[in-house]
Design a protein around this motif. Sequence first.
Motif, PDB file in Angstrom:
ATOM      1  N   SER A  10       0.838  -1.206   0.000  1.00 45.89           N
ATOM      2  CA  SER A  10       0.000   0.000   0.000  1.00 45.89           C
ATOM      3  C   SER A  10       0.872   1.255   0.000  1.00 45.89           C
ATOM      4  O   SER A  10       0.552   2.240  -0.678  1.00 45.89           O
ATOM      5  CB  SER A  10      -0.974   0.013   1.181  1.00 45.89           C
ATOM      6  OG  SER A  10      -0.294   0.203   2.396  1.00 45.89           O
ATOM      7  N   ALA A  14       0.974   3.986  -2.978  1.00 47.96           N
ATOM      8  CA  ALA A  14       0.757   5.406  -2.652  1.00 47.96           C
ATOM      9  C   ALA A  14       1.963   6.246  -3.081  1.00 47.96           C
ATOM     10  O   ALA A  14       1.793   7.365  -3.573  1.00 47.96           O
ATOM     11  CB  ALA A  14       0.497   5.572  -1.156  1.00 47.96           C
ATOM     12  N   TYR A  47       3.162   7.197   7.524  1.00 48.93           N
ATOM     13  CA  TYR A  47       2.248   6.198   6.971  1.00 48.93           C
ATOM     14  C   TYR A  47       2.652   4.805   7.462  1.00 48.93           C
ATOM     15  O   TYR A  47       1.815   4.017   7.902  1.00 48.93           O
ATOM     16  CB  TYR A  47       2.309   6.275   5.448  1.00 48.93           C
ATOM     17  CG  TYR A  47       1.251   5.515   4.677  1.00 48.93           C
ATOM     18  CD1 TYR A  47       0.943   4.187   4.945  1.00 48.93           C
ATOM     19  CD2 TYR A  47       0.586   6.120   3.631  1.00 48.93           C
ATOM     20  CE1 TYR A  47       0.002   3.492   4.211  1.00 48.93           C
ATOM     21  CE2 TYR A  47      -0.361   5.438   2.884  1.00 48.93           C
ATOM     22  CZ  TYR A  47      -0.646   4.128   3.184  1.00 48.93           C
ATOM     23  OH  TYR A  47      -1.583   3.444   2.452  1.00 48.93           O
ATOM     24  N   PHE A  54      -7.746   3.203   5.215  1.00 47.37           N
ATOM     25  CA  PHE A  54      -8.515   4.195   4.477  1.00 47.37           C
ATOM     26  C   PHE A  54      -9.772   3.577   3.886  1.00 47.37           C
ATOM     27  O   PHE A  54      -9.782   2.411   3.508  1.00 47.37           O
ATOM     28  CB  PHE A  54      -7.658   4.804   3.358  1.00 47.37           C
ATOM     29  CG  PHE A  54      -6.408   5.446   3.862  1.00 47.37           C
ATOM     30  CD1 PHE A  54      -6.462   6.637   4.577  1.00 47.37           C
ATOM     31  CD2 PHE A  54      -5.171   4.866   3.648  1.00 47.37           C
ATOM     32  CE1 PHE A  54      -5.315   7.229   5.060  1.00 47.37           C
ATOM     33  CE2 PHE A  54      -4.019   5.456   4.131  1.00 47.37           C
ATOM     34  CZ  PHE A  54      -4.096   6.637   4.836  1.00 47.37           C
ATOM     35  N   SER A  57      -9.479   5.447  -2.039  1.00 45.51           N
ATOM     36  CA  SER A  57      -8.234   6.065  -2.496  1.00 45.51           C
ATOM     37  C   SER A  57      -8.289   7.580  -2.310  1.00 45.51           C
ATOM     38  O   SER A  57      -7.265   8.217  -2.066  1.00 45.51           O
ATOM     39  CB  SER A  57      -7.947   5.702  -3.949  1.00 45.51           C
ATOM     40  OG  SER A  57      -8.959   6.192  -4.796  1.00 45.51           O
ATOM     41  N   HIS A  59      -9.787   9.092   0.187  1.00 44.35           N
ATOM     42  CA  HIS A  59      -9.511   9.277   1.612  1.00 44.35           C
ATOM     43  C   HIS A  59      -8.012   9.180   1.872  1.00 44.35           C
ATOM     44  O   HIS A  59      -7.439   9.966   2.627  1.00 44.35           O
ATOM     45  CB  HIS A  59     -10.278   8.228   2.421  1.00 44.35           C
ATOM     46  CG  HIS A  59     -10.088   8.339   3.898  1.00 44.35           C
ATOM     47  ND1 HIS A  59      -9.893   7.244   4.695  1.00 44.35           N
ATOM     48  CD2 HIS A  59     -10.042   9.412   4.730  1.00 44.35           C
ATOM     49  CE1 HIS A  59      -9.735   7.627   5.954  1.00 44.35           C
ATOM     50  NE2 HIS A  59      -9.819   8.936   5.998  1.00 44.35           N
ATOM     51  N   GLU A  60      -7.372   8.219   1.219  1.00 40.36           N
ATOM     52  CA  GLU A  60      -5.927   8.057   1.358  1.00 40.36           C
ATOM     53  C   GLU A  60      -5.187   9.304   0.854  1.00 40.36           C
ATOM     54  O   GLU A  60      -4.304   9.831   1.525  1.00 40.36           O
ATOM     55  CB  GLU A  60      -5.465   6.832   0.584  1.00 40.36           C
ATOM     56  CG  GLU A  60      -3.973   6.579   0.645  1.00 40.36           C
ATOM     57  CD  GLU A  60      -3.559   5.369  -0.167  1.00 40.36           C
ATOM     58  OE1 GLU A  60      -2.672   4.640   0.302  1.00 40.36           O
ATOM     59  OE2 GLU A  60      -4.121   5.149  -1.261  1.00 40.36           O
ATOM     60  N   LYS A  61      -5.567   9.797  -0.326  1.00 44.88           N
ATOM     61  CA  LYS A  61      -4.918  10.978  -0.895  1.00 44.88           C
ATOM     62  C   LYS A  61      -5.131  12.195   0.002  1.00 44.88           C
ATOM     63  O   LYS A  61      -4.197  12.970   0.239  1.00 44.88           O
ATOM     64  CB  LYS A  61      -5.457  11.256  -2.300  1.00 44.88           C
ATOM     65  CG  LYS A  61      -4.773  12.421  -2.977  1.00 44.88           C
ATOM     66  CD  LYS A  61      -5.285  12.638  -4.391  1.00 44.88           C
ATOM     67  CE  LYS A  61      -4.547  13.796  -5.052  1.00 44.88           C
ATOM     68  NZ  LYS A  61      -5.053  14.068  -6.401  1.00 44.88           N
ATOM     69  N   TRP A  63      -5.629  12.200   3.228  1.00 48.62           N
ATOM     70  CA  TRP A  63      -4.811  12.026   4.431  1.00 48.62           C
ATOM     71  C   TRP A  63      -3.357  12.372   4.132  1.00 48.62           C
ATOM     72  O   TRP A  63      -2.699  13.070   4.919  1.00 48.62           O
ATOM     73  CB  TRP A  63      -4.909  10.584   4.941  1.00 48.62           C
ATOM     74  CG  TRP A  63      -4.180  10.358   6.225  1.00 48.62           C
ATOM     75  CD1 TRP A  63      -4.670  10.501   7.491  1.00 48.62           C
ATOM     76  CD2 TRP A  63      -2.803   9.942   6.389  1.00 48.62           C
ATOM     77  NE1 TRP A  63      -3.707  10.212   8.411  1.00 48.62           N
ATOM     78  CE2 TRP A  63      -2.548   9.860   7.773  1.00 48.62           C
ATOM     79  CE3 TRP A  63      -1.787   9.639   5.501  1.00 48.62           C
ATOM     80  CZ2 TRP A  63      -1.304   9.491   8.280  1.00 48.62           C
ATOM     81  CZ3 TRP A  63      -0.545   9.272   6.006  1.00 48.62           C
ATOM     82  CH2 TRP A  63      -0.319   9.191   7.382  1.00 48.62           C
ATOM     83  N   LEU A  64      -2.861  11.902   3.006  1.00 45.01           N
ATOM     84  CA  LEU A  64      -1.471  12.177   2.638  1.00 45.01           C
ATOM     85  C   LEU A  64      -1.238  13.674   2.426  1.00 45.01           C
ATOM     86  O   LEU A  64      -0.235  14.220   2.893  1.00 45.01           O
ATOM     87  CB  LEU A  64      -1.086  11.388   1.385  1.00 45.01           C
ATOM     88  CG  LEU A  64      -0.950   9.871   1.569  1.00 45.01           C
ATOM     89  CD1 LEU A  64      -0.878   9.170   0.222  1.00 45.01           C
ATOM     90  CD2 LEU A  64       0.255   9.532   2.425  1.00 45.01           C
TER      91      LEU A  64
END
Length: 165
Positions: A10, A14, A47, A54, A57, A59-61, A63-64
Motif C-alpha cells: 500500500s 501510494a 504512513y 482508508f 483512495s 480518503h488516502e490521498k 490524508w497524505l
Amino acid sequence: MYDSYELNESVRRALDKYSQSMIKVAFAYLKNTADAEEVAQDVFLAYLQKRPVFQSSEHEKAWLIRTTINKSKNMLKTGWFRSRNPVPEDLSYLPREESEVLQAVLSLDKKYRIPIHLHYYEGYSIQEIAVILQAKPATVGTWLARGRQLLKEKIGGLDNEEISV
C-alpha cells in the motif's frame, strides 16, 4: 489492519501514485525542492508507523496531503528554517510562460498560494480544499478569487480573460 506485506504494497502504491502531488504541495509551502522531498519522506514514514486504514483512495490521498501540509507547516516553524536564506529555485527547465506563472503563484501569500495550487495543479474542488485546509468553502472561494486577482495583476491579462494556471 495491515500485515507487513500489505502495508509495504500500500505504501509502494501510494508512493507511485501520490508522491509527486505531495512534493508539489510541500513545495508550495516551503519553496524548496529538497525540503519538499524531505517532507514527503516524513509523510511516508508516518504512513508506515501509523498504519492508517482508508475507506477509499480519495480518503488516502486526502490524508497524505493533509499530513504533508501539517509537516510543511511544522518545518516552517523550526528555528533552523526561519534563520536560513532561501535559495531561489531554478525553473529554467520550464517553458518561459509556465515559469512566469509558477513564479507568480509562488510569490503569493500562503493563504492564496495553497488553494490555487490545490485547485489548479491538483484538481481539487472548493469543497475538497475546504476539508483539506479545515476552512469554510466560502472562505476557500474568496481565497481563490483574490489569488486569481493578484495573479492577474502580476502577470497581466485582459479584463474579460480568465486566468488558467
